[in-house]
Every structure is written in C-alpha cells, then in structure tokens.
Design a protein around this motif. Structure first.
Motif, mmCIF file in Angstrom:
data_model
loop_
_atom_site.group_PDB
_atom_site.id
_atom_site.type_symbol
_atom_site.label_atom_id
_atom_site.label_comp_id
_atom_site.label_asym_id
_atom_site.label_seq_id
_atom_site.Cartn_x
_atom_site.Cartn_y
_atom_site.Cartn_z
ATOM 1 N N ALA A 38 -90.674 -108.963 -95.689
ATOM 2 C CA ALA A 38 -91.072 -109.848 -97.043
ATOM 3 C C ALA A 38 -92.487 -110.461 -96.798
ATOM 4 N N LEU A 39 -93.063 -110.835 -97.851
ATOM 5 C CA LEU A 39 -94.231 -111.523 -97.953
ATOM 6 C C LEU A 39 -94.198 -113.006 -97.910
ATOM 7 N N ASN A 40 -95.054 -113.436 -97.075
ATOM 8 C CA ASN A 40 -95.137 -114.993 -97.226
ATOM 9 C C ASN A 40 -96.359 -115.413 -97.513
ATOM 10 N N PRO A 41 -96.654 -116.873 -97.913
ATOM 11 C CA PRO A 41 -98.102 -117.277 -98.189
ATOM 12 C C PRO A 41 -98.627 -117.454 -96.543
ATOM 13 N N TYR A 42 -97.942 -117.532 -95.547
ATOM 14 C CA TYR A 42 -98.619 -117.356 -94.335
ATOM 15 C C TYR A 42 -99.212 -116.380 -94.146
ATOM 16 N N ASP A 43 -98.795 -114.988 -94.577
ATOM 17 C CA ASP A 43 -99.324 -113.671 -94.487
ATOM 18 C C ASP A 43 -100.744 -113.696 -95.110
ATOM 19 N N TRP A 44 -100.831 -114.328 -96.164
ATOM 20 C CA TRP A 44 -102.169 -114.217 -97.083
ATOM 21 C C TRP A 44 -103.194 -115.140 -96.356
ATOM 22 N N GLY A 49 -107.880 -115.234 -93.113
ATOM 23 C CA GLY A 49 -108.459 -115.828 -91.864
ATOM 24 C C GLY A 49 -108.772 -117.213 -92.459
ATOM 25 N N ASP A 50 -107.783 -117.565 -93.294
ATOM 26 C CA ASP A 50 -108.004 -119.015 -93.996
ATOM 27 C C ASP A 50 -106.872 -119.999 -93.543
ATOM 28 N N PRO A 51 -107.162 -121.191 -93.403
ATOM 29 C CA PRO A 51 -108.709 -121.982 -93.101
ATOM 30 C C PRO A 51 -109.481 -121.374 -92.276
ATOM 31 N N TYR A 52 -110.753 -121.695 -92.380
ATOM 32 C CA TYR A 52 -111.568 -120.955 -91.130
ATOM 33 C C TYR A 52 -111.162 -121.855 -89.824
ATOM 34 N N ILE A 72 -94.626 -110.207 -90.775
ATOM 35 C CA ILE A 72 -94.135 -110.936 -89.632
ATOM 36 C C ILE A 72 -92.657 -111.323 -90.022
ATOM 37 N N ASP A 73 -91.969 -110.999 -91.447
ATOM 38 C CA ASP A 73 -90.767 -111.293 -91.583
ATOM 39 C C ASP A 73 -89.900 -109.712 -91.868
ATOM 40 N N ALA A 74 -88.997 -109.307 -91.136
ATOM 41 C CA ALA A 74 -88.542 -107.857 -90.924
ATOM 42 C C ALA A 74 -87.046 -107.811 -90.972
ATOM 43 N N ALA A 75 -86.569 -106.757 -91.592
ATOM 44 C CA ALA A 75 -85.125 -106.465 -91.210
ATOM 45 C C ALA A 75 -85.004 -104.960 -91.116
ATOM 46 N N ALA A 126 -84.491 -109.304 -95.032
ATOM 47 C CA ALA A 126 -85.745 -109.677 -94.695
ATOM 48 C C ALA A 126 -86.322 -110.946 -95.454
ATOM 49 N N ALA A 127 -85.933 -111.263 -96.591
ATOM 50 C CA ALA A 127 -86.213 -112.598 -97.395
ATOM 51 C C ALA A 127 -85.826 -113.930 -96.394
ATOM 52 N N LEU A 128 -85.317 -113.639 -95.357
ATOM 53 C CA LEU A 128 -84.612 -115.009 -94.613
ATOM 54 C C LEU A 128 -85.494 -115.654 -93.649
ATOM 55 N N PRO A 129 -86.058 -114.975 -92.698
ATOM 56 C CA PRO A 129 -86.723 -115.583 -91.411
ATOM 57 C C PRO A 129 -87.550 -116.730 -91.833
ATOM 58 N N MET A 130 -88.913 -116.609 -92.255
ATOM 59 C CA MET A 130 -89.665 -117.602 -92.359
ATOM 60 C C MET A 130 -89.407 -118.804 -93.369
ATOM 61 N N GLY A 131 -88.799 -118.236 -94.556
ATOM 62 C CA GLY A 131 -88.303 -118.859 -95.722
ATOM 63 C C GLY A 131 -87.371 -120.060 -95.461
ATOM 64 N N ALA A 132 -86.192 -119.414 -94.781
ATOM 65 C CA ALA A 132 -84.906 -120.141 -94.511
ATOM 66 C C ALA A 132 -85.090 -120.831 -93.314
#
Length: 329
Positions: A38-44, A49-52, A72-75, A126-132
């Motif tokens: 899964a993709l997260n805001p954390y990933d972008w 490399g934001d914030p600096y 980072i989130d996987a199944a 995969a949608a669960l780890p960071m979000g949930a």
C-alpha cells in the motif's frame, strides 16, 4: 527481483522499476514474498525528503535517501527466515511493516509482522498496517474514545480516516465524518452517523461540539479546531503538511504542543505508525477487529508495481479513496 527504486529525493517521477538483488534475512529477520503493497502519505514524504528537517533523523538521509527501495506496508507470504525467528515459518501469510515494500521481496523483523486474516485478500491486508495502526492510536490510545462520546474524523474518506470511523464506532462512539460528497455513502456504510461535505460546509463554524476530533488533513488552524471541542475535549492531529516545506508538520506539531500546555482541552499530535517501537500488539489488535467484523480495510484503487509513481501522485494529491495498493505478484 523487480523493485521500485529511487537514487535521489524528488517528485514521484524519480521512481523507476529496476532489477536488483534479492535481500537476505539476517538474525531475527523474515524475508517476505510481497504480493501487495500500500501507498501512504508517509511514502511521498520519504520519496521527496520532505520536510527538509526530517532528513536529519536516522534512516532518512541528508542529501540522498538511505533506503533505495520505497514502500513500507506489505502483505505476502514468508519465503525465508533468519536465525532466531521463532513464531513464523516459510509459507505463512502475513501483513505488516516491511521497509522496501515496493518490491517482489522485502526483509523485516519478526516483530513487525502478524498473520494475515484468512478472509482478507492480500490487497486488503496490505491496506492495514500504517493506516489502521495510526487510526487505532489516534482514536483509542491517544483519543481515549469511549461509549457514547461524540467523535469527528476530518479526512474520513482516506486510509486512516476509513479505519478511524470504524474503530470509533466499534468503541461505541457517535461519529461525524468530514469528507467529499463522493465518499459520503462510503463513510455512512462504515458506521458514521453524520456526514459533513467539506466542499459545502466548514465544520469548525457549524457550532457542534465533540469529545474527540481526529484531524487527518491539517486544513484548519488549531484555534478553530479547538472551538469544535467540548471544554475538556481532545484534539488529535495527524496531518502531514504540504511538500517542499522546511519543517512541515514538525513545526505545526510543536505549535500544537505549545498551545496544549496552556489549555484545559487535550491537544495531542501523533506520528504515522512506522516500523520502530512496539507495533506488533497494535497490529494484533487491528487483526482482532478485522476478525470480529468491526474493521474492513477500504481499497480504493489497485495498480501494478510498475505504476508506483502514478499511485504516489494520487496519494500526494490528498483525495484518494481509502488506500491505493500496488499488486506485486
């Protein structure tokens, strides 16, 4: 193996599909054959490399990313285990936090994984780890939501928000969900008693008061959010900020904590659940909610691994429905 790699910080377009060596599990580690990520805001944030200021923290990198493979989130299925792994074995279906998840294989420690509920697809898992886990911490651990309380979730249609609505309902709360009109039916189906369309109404000006507000968006000043709380209510901030800022959400968090030191109301900030610290118990609690029928992960869109950059752009825009998930194989 196929993997999504980045050689420098930048926008999603810097991500590319490449052939790299398969990782080998060390002591206490597990190698997972990734089936979905899964993709997260954390990933972008990590890709840019934001914030600096975050580049000064361990594991990120000052001028270039320390982690070459994103995600980072996987199944998936356990493919191999290193020495000292006791609870998992090859063939087990798992979900959890795997640094470098946007790849056919990823290694992580045993404590970052739990067994996948049989009823879930790999994409749902995969949608669960960071979000949930972030939602669980925001609603239950920090928000201390209880029976009969009034809870508002700002950004209720996203990955954290859809989980937060369900977790709050499972704890007996009356939930108001703030989202776009396109997600109104979704959040109602998840148990929200009331829905506010943010394109037509400003919930901070409506006069309603809540025991707990979980803010996943960060589009209102703290002072206005406080006006939506009861005199002893709790504001839980989980907002990522915008790309390209020096301090981003880190600065907003410091301001929130400073205001909270002088307020009767509880003003708290949470960080996304990342693979550090004690996350396994939270993962187990999330799985228990799934198996009890109280939590269902929402997958809004699936894309093949090669389209990770396109998926990242969707998440970065901030209007994704539930989770965007990459299918790996």
């Amino acid at each position: 193996m196929k993997a999504i790699v980045q050689e420098r910080f930048g926008p999603p377009d810097i991500l590319r599909l490449a052939d790299i060596d398969r990782p080998e599990p060390g002591a206490g580690q597990v190698r997972v054959r990734v089936h979905a990520a899964a993709l997260n805001p954390y990933d972008w944030h990590m890709v840019r490399g934001d914030p600096y200021a975050a580049r000064l923290t361990p594991g990120v990198g000052l001028t270039r990313p320390k982690a070459r493979v994103a995600g980072i989130d996987a199944a998936g299925r356990v493919e191999a285990v290193g020495p000292d792994v006791r609870g998992l074995r090859p063939g087990d279906e798992v979900l959890g936090f795997c640094t470098g998840a946007f790849a056919e294989y990823a290694c992580t420690t045993e404590g970052m994984l739990v067994r996948k509920p049989a009823a879930l697809t790999f994409e749902q898992a995969a949608a669960l780890p960071m979000g949930a886990v972030t939602a669980l911490r925001g609603i239950r651990t920090v928000g201390r939501v209880g029976e009969g309380q009034r809870v508002l979730v700002n950004g209720a249609g996203g990955g954290v928000g859809t989980c937060a609505v369900q977790i709050a309902v499972s704890l007996g709360a009356e939930v108001t969900a703030v989202c776009g009109a396109g997600n109104a039916g979704l959040v109602r189906s998840l148990g929200a008693a009331h829905v506010v369309d943010y394109t037509r109404e400003d919930f901070t000006a409506a006069g309603a008061r809540y025991d707990v507000v979980l803010d996943n968006v960060g589009n209102h000043p703290t002072g206005r959010l406080r006006r939506t709380l009861t005199p002893t209510g709790t504001l839980v901030a989980n907002a990522g900020g915008s790309p390209g800022r020096v301090f981003g959400a880190m600065g907003a968090t410091l301001k929130l904590l400073a205001a909270g030191a002088l307020a009767r109301q509880r003003l708290r900030a949470i960080l996304p659940a990342v693979p550090s610290g004690p996350v396994r118990e939270d993962l187990r609690d999330v799985v228990a909610l799934v198996e009890a029928g109280r939590l269902t992960p929402v997958v809004g869109r699936t894309l093949p691994l090669a389209e990770a950059a396109a998926g990242m752009r969707l998440v970065e825009e901030g209007h994704a429905r539930g989770k965007v998930v990459l299918t790996v194989g």
